[in-house]
Design a protein around this motif. Structure first.
Motif, PDB file in Angstrom:
ATOM      1  N   ARG A  41      24.431  25.335  -2.304  1.00  0.00           N
ATOM      2  CA  ARG A  41      24.924  25.235  -3.687  1.00  0.00           C
ATOM      3  C   ARG A  41      25.700  23.935  -3.874  1.00  0.00           C
ATOM      4  NH1 ARG A  41      24.437  26.101  -8.983  1.00  0.00           N
ATOM      5  NH2 ARG A  41      24.398  23.858  -8.632  1.00  0.00           N
ATOM      6  N   ASN A  45      23.509  21.131  -4.212  1.00  0.00           N
ATOM      7  CA  ASN A  45      22.614  21.330  -5.355  1.00  0.00           C
ATOM      8  C   ASN A  45      21.143  21.430  -4.947  1.00  0.00           C
ATOM      9  OD1 ASN A  45      24.649  21.295  -7.300  1.00  0.00           O
ATOM     10  ND2 ASN A  45      24.701  19.067  -7.220  1.00  0.00           N
ATOM     11  N   GLN A  76      18.621  21.419 -10.810  1.00  0.00           N
ATOM     12  CA  GLN A  76      19.303  22.204  -9.775  1.00  0.00           C
ATOM     13  C   GLN A  76      20.799  21.938  -9.730  1.00  0.00           C
ATOM     14  OE1 GLN A  76      16.880  22.921  -5.955  1.00  0.00           O
ATOM     15  NE2 GLN A  76      15.886  21.154  -6.876  1.00  0.00           N
ATOM     16  N   LYS A  77      21.252  20.919 -10.459  1.00  0.00           N
ATOM     17  CA  LYS A  77      22.696  20.702 -10.527  1.00  0.00           C
ATOM     18  C   LYS A  77      23.359  21.689 -11.471  1.00  0.00           C
ATOM     19  CE  LYS A  77      22.646  15.867  -9.264  1.00  0.00           C
ATOM     20  NZ  LYS A  77      22.554  14.491  -9.771  1.00  0.00           N
ATOM     21  N   LYS A  78      22.550  22.295 -12.361  1.00  0.00           N
ATOM     22  CA  LYS A  78      23.113  23.279 -13.292  1.00  0.00           C
ATOM     23  C   LYS A  78      23.451  24.563 -12.547  1.00  0.00           C
ATOM     24  CE  LYS A  78      19.584  23.113 -16.224  1.00  0.00           C
ATOM     25  NZ  LYS A  78      18.792  23.395 -17.411  1.00  0.00           N
ATOM     26  N   ASP A  79      24.096  25.490 -13.267  1.00  0.00           N
ATOM     27  CA  ASP A  79      24.354  26.816 -12.700  1.00  0.00           C
ATOM     28  C   ASP A  79      23.002  27.496 -12.441  1.00  0.00           C
ATOM     29  OD1 ASP A  79      25.234  29.214 -11.900  1.00  0.00           O
ATOM     30  OD2 ASP A  79      26.250  29.765 -13.776  1.00  0.00           O
ATOM     31  N   TRP A  80      22.831  27.994 -11.211  1.00  0.00           N
ATOM     32  CA  TRP A  80      21.521  28.536 -10.843  1.00  0.00           C
ATOM     33  C   TRP A  80      21.181  29.806 -11.610  1.00  0.00           C
ATOM     34  CZ3 TRP A  80      21.988  27.817  -4.824  1.00  0.00           C
ATOM     35  CH2 TRP A  80      21.861  26.448  -4.541  1.00  0.00           C
ATOM     36  N   LYS A  81      22.211  30.463 -12.140  1.00  0.00           N
ATOM     37  CA  LYS A  81      21.916  31.698 -12.874  1.00  0.00           C
ATOM     38  C   LYS A  81      21.253  31.397 -14.216  1.00  0.00           C
ATOM     39  CE  LYS A  81      26.014  33.142 -11.887  1.00  0.00           C
ATOM     40  NZ  LYS A  81      27.331  33.829 -11.895  1.00  0.00           N
ATOM     41  N   ILE A  83      12.718  31.275 -14.443  1.00  0.00           N
ATOM     42  CA  ILE A  83      11.934  31.574 -13.241  1.00  0.00           C
ATOM     43  C   ILE A  83      10.948  30.455 -12.953  1.00  0.00           C
ATOM     44  CG2 ILE A  83      10.151  32.890 -14.437  1.00  0.00           C
ATOM     45  CD1 ILE A  83      11.209  34.604 -11.519  1.00  0.00           C
ATOM     46  N   LYS A 137      12.824  27.743 -11.144  1.00  0.00           N
ATOM     47  CA  LYS A 137      13.095  28.133  -9.758  1.00  0.00           C
ATOM     48  C   LYS A 137      11.850  27.993  -8.910  1.00  0.00           C
ATOM     49  CE  LYS A 137      16.742  31.494 -10.655  1.00  0.00           C
ATOM     50  NZ  LYS A 137      17.083  32.927 -10.581  1.00  0.00           N
ATOM     51  N   LYS A 138      10.729  28.483  -9.462  1.00  0.00           N
ATOM     52  CA  LYS A 138       9.470  28.404  -8.728  1.00  0.00           C
ATOM     53  C   LYS A 138       9.092  26.962  -8.454  1.00  0.00           C
ATOM     54  CE  LYS A 138       6.501  32.262  -9.919  1.00  0.00           C
ATOM     55  NZ  LYS A 138       5.509  32.702 -10.900  1.00  0.00           N
ATOM     56  N   ALA A 155      11.058  24.369  -8.261  1.00  0.00           N
ATOM     57  CA  ALA A 155      11.957  23.774  -7.269  1.00  0.00           C
ATOM     58  C   ALA A 155      11.537  24.193  -5.862  1.00  0.00           C
ATOM     59  CB  ALA A 155      13.392  24.217  -7.533  1.00  0.00           C
ATOM     60  N   TYR A 156      11.230  25.484  -5.705  1.00  0.00           N
ATOM     61  CA  TYR A 156      10.828  25.958  -4.382  1.00  0.00           C
ATOM     62  C   TYR A 156       9.494  25.350  -3.977  1.00  0.00           C
ATOM     63  CZ  TYR A 156       9.556  28.792  -0.469  1.00  0.00           C
ATOM     64  OH  TYR A 156       9.177  29.180   0.776  1.00  0.00           O
ATOM     65  N   TYR A 157       8.547  25.340  -4.928  1.00  0.00           N
ATOM     66  CA  TYR A 157       7.199  24.859  -4.582  1.00  0.00           C
ATOM     67  C   TYR A 157       7.229  23.391  -4.170  1.00  0.00           C
ATOM     68  CZ  TYR A 157       2.313  23.738  -4.753  1.00  0.00           C
ATOM     69  OH  TYR A 157       1.067  23.316  -4.400  1.00  0.00           O
ATOM     70  N   ALA A 203       9.645  21.702  -2.931  1.00  0.00           N
ATOM     71  CA  ALA A 203      10.331  21.475  -1.652  1.00  0.00           C
ATOM     72  C   ALA A 203       9.575  22.083  -0.481  1.00  0.00           C
ATOM     73  CB  ALA A 203      11.741  22.053  -1.733  1.00  0.00           C
ATOM     74  N   PHE A 204       9.112  23.335  -0.629  1.00  0.00           N
ATOM     75  CA  PHE A 204       8.580  24.054   0.528  1.00  0.00           C
ATOM     76  C   PHE A 204       7.213  24.661   0.288  1.00  0.00           C
ATOM     77  CE2 PHE A 204      13.242  24.439   1.081  1.00  0.00           C
ATOM     78  CZ  PHE A 204      13.330  23.714   2.244  1.00  0.00           C
TER      79      PHE A 204
END
Lengths: 133, 177
Positions: free
Chosen positions: A83, A86, B73-78, B82, B85-86, B88-90, B92-93
């Motif tokens: 977190r 970031n 991703q610097k923002k609040d993750w909540k 979706i 989020k997807k 960002a994950y895709y 990266a990984f």
């Protein structure tokens, strides 16, 4: 006369140092085993002081490389570290790592339950939640 | 909706193959426009579609997506959607680049089918060879071999250590059980 006086000094002049018995120590076997608690503390400290994404991911690689599942406190520190730098993807990846390391699904569920607080606080979904739909 | 988005690029490719020059020129002009103005195109890359088109994005476009995601991703993750989020994950990984699966899905089944097929073919060849072959010669039978033994004894064949020697306990010419 001279000779008889010289001889004892010569004898005395010989090095009389007692020869020390060689110490048969294998230095490679001298390390103490790190206990699980020490390991946990080490990695909690590491993640709390990690400065950037590279450090966090390096720490995760290292602590998931042992023959153990890192304690929830380590995971929580890692999540907070990701977190701080970031990187949402790393936080999701941590749970994927736990899933790989645990022995069965119950243990994974137990980890999810244990870490529910920090997950809700930071808004971290698992990979299953993201890609199930 | 997502299924539609995923299906569209494939459809476009297929029609391009079929109907030729008009489509190809259209896609080429799009591509050149995209590579000419990566910065202008930055907001045009929808993050919801990143998984489907990541491999086809140019390096510049991938960079802009990376930068977009870094900001997100610097923002609040909540507050992330979706899709974000997807994405960002895709990025990266996800299974692309060094994490791409070595074998496309269905390879195991394909290999199993081919192996079964060839083993079956071999078995069929074996059975056919056994069934279609000439019968064995008449000398390979128990009767013939016993007759050979009698004939050998008549002739006192091999009298020192063989079948006609004293105290011989072997089977002689008999190889059948």
């Amino acid at each position: 006369m001279m000779r008889s006086r010289v001889l004892p000094t010569l004898v005395r002049a010989r090095p009389t140092v007692a020869r020390a018995a060689p110490t048969l120590v294998r230095f490679s076997s001298g390390h103490a085993q790190e206990s699980f608690e020490a390991f946990t503390e080490r990695y909690v400290n590491f993640f709390q002081s990690a400065q950037d994404l590279f450090e966090v991911q390096r720490g995760l690689n290292n602590c998931f490389a042992h023959d153990l599942v890192p304690a929830p406190s380590v995971i929580e520190a890692a999540l907070r570290a990701s977190r701080r730098v970031n990187d949402y993807a790393t936080a999701v990846r941590v749970f994927e790592g736990i899933k790989e390391k645990v022995e069965n699904k119950q243990q994974y569920q137990a980890y999810l339950e244990e870490l529910k607080g920090v997950r809700d606080e930071l808004g971290i979904s698992t990979k299953e939640e993201l890609f199930s739909s | 909706m997502q299924a539609l988005r995923l299906a569209r690029p494939h459809l476009a490719l297929r029609t391009a193959n079929v109907s030729g020059a008009r489509w190809i020129s259209a896609t080429a002009s799009q591509a050149s426009a995209a590579s000419l103005h990566p910065a202008a195109n930055a907001s045009a890359i929808p993050l919801s579609n990143v998984e489907a088109q990541w491999e086809r994005l140019s390096a510049d476009e991938q960079l802009t997506v990376h930068q977009q995601l870094e900001e997100i991703q610097k923002k609040d993750w909540k507050t992330l959607s979706i899709d974000e989020k997807k994405a960002a994950y895709y990025v990266a990984f996800g299974p692309h680049g060094p994490r791409a699966p070595i074998n496309p899905p269905g390879t195991t089944l394909k290999i199993a089918i081919w192996v079964t097929g060839f083993v079956g073919l071999g078995t069929a060849l074996y059975v056919a060879a056994r069934n279609l072959a000439q019968p064995p010669p008449k000398t390979i039978s128990k009767e013939w071999e016993e007759a050979s033994n009698e004939r050998a004894l008549e002739q006192k064949m091999d009298p020192i250590s063989g079948i006609a020697s004293k105290g011989y306990s072997g089977k002689g010419f008999v190889t059948h059980k």
